[in-house]
Design an enzyme around this catalytic site. Structure first.
Site, PDB file in Angstrom:
ATOM      1  N   CYS A  46       0.642  -1.207   0.083  1.00 36.53           N
ATOM      2  CA  CYS A  46       0.068   0.100   0.169  1.00 36.53           C
ATOM      3  C   CYS A  46       0.900   1.285  -0.130  1.00 36.53           C
ATOM      4  O   CYS A  46       1.791   1.443   0.876  1.00 36.53           O
ATOM      5  CB  CYS A  46      -1.096  -0.122   1.158  1.00 36.53           C
ATOM      6  SG  CYS A  46      -1.591   1.408   1.813  1.00 36.53           S
ATOM      7  N   CYS A  49       0.410   3.978   2.913  1.00 34.95           N
ATOM      8  CA  CYS A  49       0.927   3.243   3.995  1.00 34.95           C
ATOM      9  C   CYS A  49       2.248   3.682   3.890  1.00 34.95           C
ATOM     10  O   CYS A  49       2.719   4.087   5.068  1.00 34.95           O
ATOM     11  CB  CYS A  49       0.728   1.980   4.024  1.00 34.95           C
ATOM     12  SG  CYS A  49      -1.003   1.277   4.011  1.00 34.95           S
TER      13      CYS A  49
END
Length: 121
Positions: A46, A49
């Site tokens: 991600c 993230c």
């Protein structure tokens, strides 16, 4: 202020759990303290993230009275499910075992505001 710049020796204050069992033990123990806990639910694949990772490390250094925990949703999918995590990253703010607030997405300012609001009371 003479801050040292040896970043290699600087360990992160963010706790990472690799097993649901050790997480559960920690979470139960954390309920007894009035300390604010911020759980960062993220995934290696991600992008947002990864963007938030240095931010969380920075917050952990700044707010030493708050506990920061990182949980990989692929590794501990049962924990993510338990908390109803759907999007990444999701930041849950927990006090005495109860969710008091939540931020979904890489929203640094919003997360910081919520941390500052909840760590005081």
């Amino acid at each position: 202020m003479g801050a040292s710049h040896s970043s290699s020796s600087k360990s992160s204050r963010v706790l990472t759990f690799n097993s649901s069992a050790s997480w559960k033990i920690h979470f139960e123990e954390a309920k007894s303290t009035g300390k604010l806990m911020v759980i960062d639910f993220s995934a290696t694949w991600c992008g947002p993230c990864r963007f938030m990772e240095p931010v969380i490390n920075e917050f952990a250094e700044k707010y030493t009275d708050v506990e920061f925990v990182k949980i990989d949703v692929d590794e501990l999918s049962d924990v993510a499910q338990e908390f109803g995590v759907q999007g990444m990253p999701t930041f849950l703010l927990i006090k005495r075992g109860t969710e008091v607030d939540k931020v979904v997405g890489a929203k640094k300012e919003e997360l910081q505001k919520k941390i500052e609001a909840h760590r005081k009371n």
